[in-house]
Design an enzyme around this catalytic site. Structure first.
Site, PDB file in Angstrom:
ATOM      1  N   GLY A  13      12.366   7.888  22.798  1.00 34.34           N
ATOM      2  CA  GLY A  13      12.415   7.273  24.124  1.00 34.34           C
ATOM      3  C   GLY A  13      11.109   7.517  24.860  1.00 34.34           C
ATOM      4  O   GLY A  13      10.258   8.294  24.397  1.00 34.34           O
ATOM      5  N   LEU A  14      10.967   6.864  25.985  1.00 29.89           N
ATOM      6  CA  LEU A  14       9.732   6.953  26.763  1.00 29.89           C
ATOM      7  C   LEU A  14       9.499   8.372  27.289  1.00 29.89           C
ATOM      8  O   LEU A  14      10.434   9.171  27.385  1.00 29.89           O
ATOM      9  CB  LEU A  14       9.786   5.981  27.944  1.00 29.89           C
ATOM     10  CG  LEU A  14       9.870   4.487  27.610  1.00 29.89           C
ATOM     11  CD1 LEU A  14       9.897   3.662  28.898  1.00 29.89           C
ATOM     12  CD2 LEU A  14       8.709   4.047  26.734  1.00 29.89           C
ATOM     13  N   SER A  15       8.270   8.641  27.654  1.00 31.55           N
ATOM     14  CA  SER A  15       7.930   9.935  28.237  1.00 31.55           C
ATOM     15  C   SER A  15       8.766  10.159  29.499  1.00 31.55           C
ATOM     16  O   SER A  15       8.869   9.271  30.341  1.00 31.55           O
ATOM     17  CB  SER A  15       6.432   9.956  28.585  1.00 31.55           C
ATOM     18  OG  SER A  15       6.102  11.182  29.182  1.00 31.55           O
ATOM     19  N   GLY A  16       9.374  11.319  29.592  1.00 27.57           N
ATOM     20  CA  GLY A  16      10.175  11.657  30.766  1.00 27.57           C
ATOM     21  C   GLY A  16      11.628  11.208  30.683  1.00 27.57           C
ATOM     22  O   GLY A  16      12.411  11.434  31.602  1.00 27.57           O
ATOM     23  N   ALA A  17      12.007  10.598  29.558  1.00 26.21           N
ATOM     24  CA  ALA A  17      13.375  10.076  29.450  1.00 26.21           C
ATOM     25  C   ALA A  17      14.400  11.180  29.171  1.00 26.21           C
ATOM     26  O   ALA A  17      15.601  10.969  29.341  1.00 26.21           O
ATOM     27  CB  ALA A  17      13.447   9.003  28.366  1.00 26.21           C
ATOM     28  N   GLY A  18      13.942  12.351  28.717  1.00 27.72           N
ATOM     29  CA  GLY A  18      14.879  13.457  28.531  1.00 27.72           C
ATOM     30  C   GLY A  18      14.973  14.025  27.133  1.00 27.72           C
ATOM     31  O   GLY A  18      15.850  14.851  26.854  1.00 27.72           O
ATOM     32  N   LYS A  19      14.070  13.643  26.249  1.00 30.69           N
ATOM     33  CA  LYS A  19      14.148  14.098  24.850  1.00 30.69           C
ATOM     34  C   LYS A  19      14.072  15.628  24.757  1.00 30.69           C
ATOM     35  O   LYS A  19      14.894  16.263  24.115  1.00 30.69           O
ATOM     36  CB  LYS A  19      12.988  13.482  24.034  1.00 30.69           C
ATOM     37  CG  LYS A  19      12.962  11.969  24.081  1.00 30.69           C
ATOM     38  CD  LYS A  19      11.792  11.396  23.301  1.00 30.69           C
ATOM     39  CE  LYS A  19      10.431  11.741  23.845  1.00 30.69           C
ATOM     40  NZ  LYS A  19      10.143  11.178  25.185  1.00 30.69           N
ATOM     41  N   THR A  20      13.073  16.197  25.400  1.00 26.44           N
ATOM     42  CA  THR A  20      12.894  17.654  25.350  1.00 26.44           C
ATOM     43  C   THR A  20      14.016  18.359  26.098  1.00 26.44           C
ATOM     44  O   THR A  20      14.563  19.356  25.608  1.00 26.44           O
ATOM     45  CB  THR A  20      11.530  18.038  25.961  1.00 26.44           C
ATOM     46  OG1 THR A  20      10.498  17.434  25.177  1.00 26.44           O
ATOM     47  CG2 THR A  20      11.325  19.538  25.984  1.00 26.44           C
ATOM     48  N   SER A  87       8.069   8.567  19.436  1.00 25.46           N
ATOM     49  CA  SER A  87       8.263   7.744  18.222  1.00 25.46           C
ATOM     50  C   SER A  87       8.540   6.283  18.561  1.00 25.46           C
ATOM     51  O   SER A  87       9.651   5.795  18.361  1.00 25.46           O
ATOM     52  CB  SER A  87       9.359   8.340  17.320  1.00 25.46           C
ATOM     53  OG  SER A  87      10.514   8.749  18.015  1.00 25.46           O
TER      54      SER A  87
HETATM   55  N1  LIG Z   1      20.669  12.852  31.699  1.00 21.42           N
HETATM   56  C1  LIG Z   1      19.500  13.473  31.544  1.00 21.42           C
HETATM   57  N2  LIG Z   1      19.072  13.798  30.314  1.00 21.42           N
HETATM   58  C2  LIG Z   1      17.873  14.401  30.138  1.00 21.42           C
HETATM   59  N3  LIG Z   1      17.018  14.739  31.135  1.00 21.42           N
HETATM   60  C3  LIG Z   1      17.408  14.438  32.390  1.00 21.42           C
HETATM   61  C4  LIG Z   1      18.657  13.795  32.646  1.00 21.42           C
HETATM   62  N4  LIG Z   1      18.765  13.607  33.981  1.00 21.42           N
HETATM   63  C5  LIG Z   1      17.647  14.108  34.517  1.00 21.42           C
HETATM   64  N5  LIG Z   1      16.827  14.618  33.595  1.00 21.42           N
HETATM   65  C6  LIG Z   1      15.502  15.229  33.852  1.00 21.42           C
HETATM   66  O1  LIG Z   1      14.519  14.342  33.347  1.00 21.42           O
HETATM   67  C7  LIG Z   1      13.396  15.057  32.862  1.00 21.42           C
HETATM   68  C8  LIG Z   1      13.134  14.671  31.420  1.00 21.42           C
HETATM   69  O2  LIG Z   1      11.913  15.243  30.998  1.00 21.42           O
HETATM   70  P1  LIG Z   1      11.609  15.607  29.484  1.00 21.42           P
HETATM   71  O3  LIG Z   1      10.436  16.505  29.495  1.00 21.42           O
HETATM   72  O4  LIG Z   1      12.826  16.072  28.794  1.00 21.42           O
HETATM   73  O5  LIG Z   1      11.186  14.174  28.913  1.00 21.42           O
HETATM   74  P2  LIG Z   1      10.656  13.809  27.461  1.00 21.42           P
HETATM   75  O6  LIG Z   1      11.454  12.641  27.008  1.00 21.42           O
HETATM   76  O7  LIG Z   1      10.644  15.018  26.592  1.00 21.42           O
HETATM   77  O8  LIG Z   1       9.162  13.302  27.751  1.00 21.42           O
HETATM   78  P3  LIG Z   1       7.812  13.457  26.879  1.00 21.42           P
HETATM   79  O9  LIG Z   1       7.820  12.360  25.859  1.00 21.42           O
HETATM   80  O10 LIG Z   1       6.707  13.271  27.875  1.00 21.42           O
HETATM   81  O11 LIG Z   1       7.790  14.821  26.269  1.00 21.42           O
HETATM   82  C9  LIG Z   1      13.708  16.529  33.023  1.00 21.42           C
HETATM   83  O12 LIG Z   1      13.118  16.981  34.224  1.00 21.42           O
HETATM   84  C10 LIG Z   1      15.245  16.549  33.124  1.00 21.42           C
HETATM   85  O13 LIG Z   1      15.727  17.633  33.868  1.00 21.42           O
HETATM   86 MG   LIG Z   2       9.135  16.076  25.680  1.00 19.49          MG
END
Ligand SMILES: Nc1ncnc2c1ncn2[C@@H]1O[C@H](COP(=O)(O)OP(=O)(O)OP(=O)(O)O)[C@@H](O)[C@H]1O
Ligand SMILES: [Mg+2]
Length: 205
Positions: A13-20, A87
């Site tokens: 998923g996109l950056s910030g979508a919640g993967k980590t 990805s």
């Molecule tokens: N339902 C949810 N699931 C996951 N994260 C959530 C949800 N609701 C809110 N959030 C918040 O959204 C943010 C997601 O950030 P995260 O670093 O997990 O994104 P990412 O997909 O890993 O991005 P990147 O590709 O940049 O690493 C976190 O601050 C998290 O607390």
């Molecule tokens: Mg991440």
């Protein structure tokens, strides 16, 4: 548990979508169930195994190819792998699925609007200002999964709700043992969440 079945849980998923966030949330829960767990995260892997790579299509493909190789080895050694990488290319994720075998694709969806507002790393502002070339979702493609095993929407769900969806899938498919109750039956994911919330409120977690 003696009969752990290896699997790769592939968060895309996109950056910030919640993967980590989801992978980090699940890691200790899965360990508490007695499972061997390894977490592979794009940000971390890009500082070690793939630090020579950038964000061109070719480099992104190499990044995924290498981490697919690692996930394959772990999965065949009965580890539960939580893997969080943007990805963006479908063909690379499908290749990973073929290579790894036991594969659960989790599509971390979020509206662009919510992502820009959230802007966890401040990258969207920069990307929109044209300061980051090849930024997925803004100036680089993202190919949505067509048939993910699990889809979460972090613009409408809480982290706990999204993580519970993934856990439920893993339990239903025998990758994670359900928690046994004293009477021999098992808790549902919802019951378990409630218990955790209560213990948390009481200061035990
Ligand atoms: N339902 C949810 N699931 C996951 N994260 C959530 C949800 N609701 C809110 N959030 C918040 O959204 C943010 C997601 O950030 P995260 O670093 O997990 O994104 P990412 O997909 O890993 O991005 P990147 O590709 O940049 O690493 C976190 O601050 C998290 O607390
Ligand atoms: Mg991440």
């Amino acid at each position: 548990m003696t009969s752990q079945k290896g699997v790769t849980v592939w968060f895309t998923g996109l950056s910030g979508a919640g993967k980590t966030a989801i992978a980090r949330y699940l890691e200790p829960i899965l360990r508490e169930r007695g499972l061997k767990v390894e977490r592979l995260d794009g940000d971390v892997v890009r500082q070690s195994l793939t630090r020579d790579l950038g964000f061109s299509k070719e480099d992104r493909d190499k990044n995924i190819e290498r981490v697919t190789f690692v996930a394959k080895l772990l999965t065949r050694n009965d580890v539960l792998v939580l893997l969080s990488f943007i990805s963006p290319y479908r063909v690379m994720r499908d290749h990973a699925r073929d290579e790894i075998g036991n594969f659960v694709e989790v599509y971390c969806y979020c509206t662009l609007e919510a992502l820009m507002e959230r802007d966890v790393k401040g990258l969207y502002k920069k990307a929109i200002a044209g300061e980051i070339p090849n930024f997925t979702g803004i100036s680089d493609p993202y190919e949505e999964p067509l048939n993910p095993e699990v889809r979460i929407d972090s613009s409408t769900e809480t982290l706990e709700e999204s993580a519970a969806k993934v856990l439920a899938y893993l339990e239903e498919h025998g990758y994670v043992p359900p928690v046994p109750k004293l009477d021999g039956s098992t808790y549902t994911v919802e019951e378990e969440q409630l218990i955790e919330e209560r213990l948390g409120a009481l200061g035990y977690l």
